[in-house]
Design a protein around this motif. Structure first.
Motif: not given
Length: 382
Positions: A275-285
């Motif tokens: 992931v590359h960018g601007s994000i306030e809230s992120l969940q990755c699994e």
């Protein structure tokens, strides 16, 4: 078996049996012939297809036989609608082979290819839903005020172009009203249909793109809510702008670049996540792959990353302050290269390590990263 076929042809030539009787004998003989020995399934190609049996060899044998029968009939001064009977016969053989080999799809380079393109106007700005159950999907935007769609279908070689085109017409279902544009391709294990879609540049309320067996690429979509899902294939998203988004695949890598979003989740069961960018809230699994997140946002953020077999790398903008993190790994190492971290806890009960830290007094960027079988690195952008 070639000797038996020649014997039948000789019996037709000597008028000991009729041409119809000879064709029936040839059909019965072909049923007793063994198909080529199965090989291990090949790796899926970019189009998402593999092949277990070579239908070309079988069809060539039958074409040669039909040609010999036609020649003998011509020499005997007789005619027969052998072409129609041969096509019916091939359809029966093809169906039996497909039944026998279960759900292994055919190779795309052995099929009949059909192309179809059309425009859709107008396109509502509320909801767009695209589903291709066995094929790739590419969705992008352009400056025009209508949508353009190109469908590429691959069908068994026994299909003529007309038959394949008619089948594709039946498989593609389109619905359009003032609120929703829905495009779907019905499932057919004998066929693969991939879609290239150009949508008008617009802020959509909801965009959903799904594929059961194929890769998905999305470029420059802007929506309040975006969902991208594949059961078996890679997902690549570039330039997505969304309030909320979800990306999920059961088997394949996930790559997002140029992302601008408030909230999102990414999940795969067998592949890496980038992931590359601007994000306030992120969940990755992911259950089998590395996770790499390059955060551009300097305002408050929350990142949670988890994998069971791979490393995790979190990269913040240079000069970031206020990162508060909890990092846990088994069978790996933890490296925190952020400036001035205050270590709140650092426990090692090998092979497990837990590392809790905070920059400064105020936590503005929450981070949770956990892996089993990999290392964790947190650092600034170079």
């Amino acid at each position: 078996m070639r000797e038996e076929r020649l014997m039948i042809l000789k019996m037709i030539e000597e008028q000991k049996i009729t041409a119809e009787e000879g064709l029936a004998l040839l059909e019965q003989l072909a049923k007793t012939e063994k198909p080529p020995a199965p090989q291990e399934p090949q790796a899926a190609s970019e189009a998402g297809h593999s092949s277990k049996y070579n239908l070309q060899q079988i069809q060539k044998m039958l074409e040669d036989t039909a040609r010999e029968v036609t020649q003998k009939l011509a020499e005997a001064g007789k005619t027969l609608d052998l072409e129609g009977k041969f096509k019916d016969f091939m359809r029966k053989i093809d169906k039996k082979l497909h039944d026998f080999r279960f759900d292994f799809p055919f190779s795309s380079n052995e099929g009949t290819k059909v192309l179809k393109s059309w425009d859709v106007n107008p396109i509502p700005s509320e909801q767009v839903r695209i589903t291709a159950l066995n094929g790739n999907v590419a969705c992008k935007v352009w400056e025009r005020d209508y949508a353009h769609i190109e469908a590429a279908g691959v069908f068994p070689k026994t299909f003529t172009e007309q038959e394949a085109g008619e089948r594709m017409e039946r498989m593609i279902v389109q619905h359009l009203d003032e609120d929703v544009f829905r495009l779907s391709v019905e499932n057919d294990r004998d066929a693969s249909i991939s879609l290239d879609i150009w949508l008008p540049k617009n802020l959509y309320e909801s965009v959903t793109i799904q594929s059961s067996n194929g890769k998905i690429t999305v470029d420059s979509i802007e929506a309040e809510h975006a969902e991208v899902e594949s059961s078996n294939g890679t997902i690549r998203v570039n330039g997505l702008r969304a309030e909320r988004f979800g990306v999920k695949t059961s088997n394949g890598a996930v790559e997002l670049s140029g992302l601008q979003a408030e909230q999102g989740s990414i999940q795969t069961q067998n592949g890496k996540i980038e992931v590359h960018g601007s994000i306030e809230s992120l969940q990755c699994e992911t259950t089998n792959g590395k996770i790499r997140i390059e955060q551009e946002r300097r305002d408050e953020s929350d990142i949670r990353a988890k994998t069971t077999n791979g490393g995790i790398e979190i990269i913040y903008p240079r000069g970031i302050q206020g990162v508060a993190g909890e990092l846990k790994t088994s069978n790996g190492q933890i490296h925190c290269h952020l400036p001035d971290p205050q270590v709140l806890e650092h426990s090692e009960q090998l092979p497990s390590i837990r590392y809790v830290f905070r920059q400064g007094e105020e936590a503005r960027h929450n981070l949770s990263a956990e892996t089993v079988g990999g290392s964790i690195t947190v650092k600034e952008n170079d």
